[in-house]
Design an enzyme around this catalytic site. Structure first.
Site, PDB file in Angstrom:
ATOM      1  N   SER A 235     -13.706   8.069   0.636  1.00  0.00           N
ATOM      2  CA  SER A 235     -12.618   8.982   0.006  1.00  0.00           C
ATOM      3  C   SER A 235     -13.519  10.152  -0.316  1.00  0.00           C
ATOM      4  O   SER A 235     -14.081  11.004   0.588  1.00  0.00           O
ATOM      5  CB  SER A 235     -12.100   8.387  -1.329  1.00  0.00           C
ATOM      6  OG  SER A 235     -11.020   9.172  -1.552  1.00  0.00           O
ATOM      7  N   ASP A 454      -3.237   6.480   5.956  1.00  0.00           N
ATOM      8  CA  ASP A 454      -3.836   6.792   4.645  1.00  0.00           C
ATOM      9  C   ASP A 454      -3.133   7.617   3.798  1.00  0.00           C
ATOM     10  O   ASP A 454      -2.731   8.675   4.102  1.00  0.00           O
ATOM     11  CB  ASP A 454      -5.446   7.293   4.864  1.00  0.00           C
ATOM     12  CG  ASP A 454      -6.030   7.305   3.649  1.00  0.00           C
ATOM     13  OD1 ASP A 454      -5.826   7.594   2.408  1.00  0.00           O
ATOM     14  OD2 ASP A 454      -7.430   6.680   3.785  1.00  0.00           O
ATOM     15  N   HIS A 484      -5.476   3.204   1.872  1.00  0.00           N
ATOM     16  CA  HIS A 484      -6.552   4.058   1.714  1.00  0.00           C
ATOM     17  C   HIS A 484      -8.068   3.433   2.276  1.00  0.00           C
ATOM     18  O   HIS A 484      -8.428   2.344   1.805  1.00  0.00           O
ATOM     19  CB  HIS A 484      -6.692   4.324   0.244  1.00  0.00           C
ATOM     20  CG  HIS A 484      -7.705   5.502   0.002  1.00  0.00           C
ATOM     21  ND1 HIS A 484      -7.714   6.661   0.726  1.00  0.00           N
ATOM     22  CD2 HIS A 484      -8.356   5.574  -1.164  1.00  0.00           C
ATOM     23  CE1 HIS A 484      -8.516   7.354   0.192  1.00  0.00           C
ATOM     24  NE2 HIS A 484      -8.947   7.025  -0.750  1.00  0.00           N
TER      25      HIS A 484
END
Length: 516
Positions: A235, A454, A484
């Site tokens: 991320s 995602d 995610h």
């Protein structure tokens, strides 16, 4: 912005609804972890411009202690502190300590350290690393698993902009203002938050940028005894990895970027990307329950409108579910397909007039425990991202973009659109960049992993990251999945490709696709 939480944290949240450790400077200097430890340190190139005292420091690894936000992780893990300059433009001046955690390689064929950042920005690596260790058993054989709390996070001078009572009081502020009074309260709350961050952090508030942390990583690489930096970023950790690669391309070892932030997106584009990603995930969730996505989205938007007019009661007599909290409660389960049944239950209860379950999900997102204590992840996130981003959208600019946000997602668009005006409103420190610079000419291949489903970091960002890293640097693989991130999310194809690269140095073919 909606922060990017890792699946490992979400799994614990869902489990709790269904039914870290601190670093110490004390202890003796660590011995080399293998017989050739001294040779490794000698071969680890010292960063340029680092004071000799900082370059020569040795980490003192000791047992980890628990904190108010996380228990002690167990005997496999050790903690230490690394001293770094507060201001990298004046490295001889004041210093600060960063909290580190590691578990040494279990096998005999040790490669070195593998450094992890779990996102946010603002996520505590010290707290998260032990709970993610089970996913990394194959990598743990040959790598020391290492993570840390970046500057301004957790045990590394973590920034707390409000106390628990102030956070709870601010939850009554409507983050999608529709009247002049609501708009004034929205902007006043934003300015007050920034002032609280300045009061908490002082001069550090100007030195918690992603570039500052990338320079910390370069010193960390050297002190850990590694010639090159081996790194796994999730991320926001992908943006951090890209910035490191740009600053130190010659020091990039084996680097994996998963759940990839779009490095070309400005503040508005980033918010639009998230609105699009969460709407895609919502569509997939609705389809999984047999609903038409368009009709299901309309019904959900209608529910949020009713909640805005009349917040729902909850099991807590003094708390009600507002529209803002409801949207956050919907967001959290979309991070993982395994949490979709939890969302179904929470929405059913909300339609029946009970906001308890959606409020519990929003509390989990905000790190609020049963006693009313809040974690500070979102505080650090805001401090870091507002220093990184130069753009400061006005209310007028945001209003012009709101129709587009609502078109992208009637559920998430309004909140994310207004957030562009409030997130860094009247921030005490000027932002640094329009977008992060991640070009890394001459670096070894960087493996970029994109997930088509995602919600928080939409798939398109992975391709843009690979392109921005540069030709022969960015190598991209795709997973046609949900949730995610991709690694550790159930794809043998992804895990084999990543493990082969990290363990053997063999990058997969650019463009490789892993189907569900």
């Amino acid at each position: 912005m909606l922060r990017s939480v890792r699946r490992v944290a979400l799994a614990a949240v869902v489990a709790s609804l269904a039914a870290g450790c601190g670093a110490s400077p004390e202890g003796s200097a660590a011995e080399p972890t293998t017989g050739e430890g001294a040779e490794r340190r000698a071969s680890a190139v010292a960063p340029e411009g680092v004071p000799s005292a900082l370059a020569a420091q040795r980490l003192q690894w000791t047992d980890c202690a628990g904190t108010e936000d996380s228990p002690a992780p167990g005997d496999d893990w050790q903690c230490a502190t690394l001293e770094v300059p507060v201001d990298w433009s004046a490295p001889e001046d004041d210093t600060m300590k960063l909290a580190l955690i590691r578990s040494e390689a279990r096998g005999d064929r040790r490669i070195g350290s593998l450094l992890f950042n779990f996102g946010g920005p603002g996520a505590s690596g010290v707290a998260t690393m032990p709970s993610y260790g089970g996913t990394l058993s194959s990598l743990h054989e040959r790598y020391d698993l290492v993570s840390w709390d970046p500057r301004g996070v957790g045990a590394s001078s973590g920034i707390r902009c409000r106390d628990d009572a102030e956070i709870a009081e601010a939850e009554s502020v409507d983050m999608v203002p529709e009247t002049a009074a609501e708009e004034a309260a929205f902007l006043e709350d934003a300015a007050d938050f920034g002032q609280g961050c300045e009061d908490s952090a002082g001069p550090l508030l100007a030195h918690v940028s992603t570039a500052d942390t990338a320079r910390d990583m370069e010193l960390m690489r050297h002190v850990l005894g590694d010639r090159d930096l081996n790194y796994f970023g999730f991320s926001y950790g992908t943006e951090l990895g890209g910035v490191y690669a740009h600053l130190f391309p010659e020091r990039v070892g084996r680097m994996v970027l998963d759940a990839v932030v779009d490095p070309t997106a400005d503040v508005f584009e980033h918010a639009e990307n998230q609105a699009r990603g969460f709407q895609r995930a919502l569509d997939a969730y609705l389809e999984s329950t047999g609903q038409d996505p368009r009709e299901g989205t309309r019904r959900l938007a209608d529910l949020l409108e009713r909640i805005d007019q009349d917040p729902l009661p909850t099991a807590s007599e003094e708390r009600r579910l507002t529209r803002t909290l409801a949207v956050i409660g919907i967001v959290l389960p979309l991070y993982s397909e395994s949490a979709w049944p939890t969302l179904t239950d929470a929405l059913r209860a909300a339609r029946e007039g009970d906001g308890t379950e959606l409020l519990a999900l929003a509390d989990a997102y905000h790190g609020r425990d049963a006693s009313g204590h809040y974690a500070t992840t979102t505080h650090s996130q805001r401090a870091i991202s507002c220093l990184d981003a130069r753009q400061r959208p006005t209310v007028e600019e945001t209003r012009e973009r709101l129709p587009r946000f609502e078109e992208i997602s009637p559920v998430f668009g309004p909140l994310l659109g207004w957030d562009t005006a409030g997130w860094c409103h009247d921030w005490p420190v000027a932002g640094l960049n329009e977008t992060p610079e991640v070009s890394a000419p001459g670096a070894d291949p960087v493996l970029v992993v994109g997930n088509t489903g995602d919600p928080a970091t939409p798939y398109e960002g992975a391709r843009r990251m690979a392109d921005e890293l540069g030709e022969d640097v960015g190598v991209m693989i795709t997973w046609e999945g949900q949730g995610h991130g991709a690694y550790g999310n159930g794809s043998d194809c992804v895990e084999t490709a990543v493990d082969t690269y990290l363990l053997e140095g063999k990058a997969p073919e650019d463009g490789m696709v892993c189907s569900r």
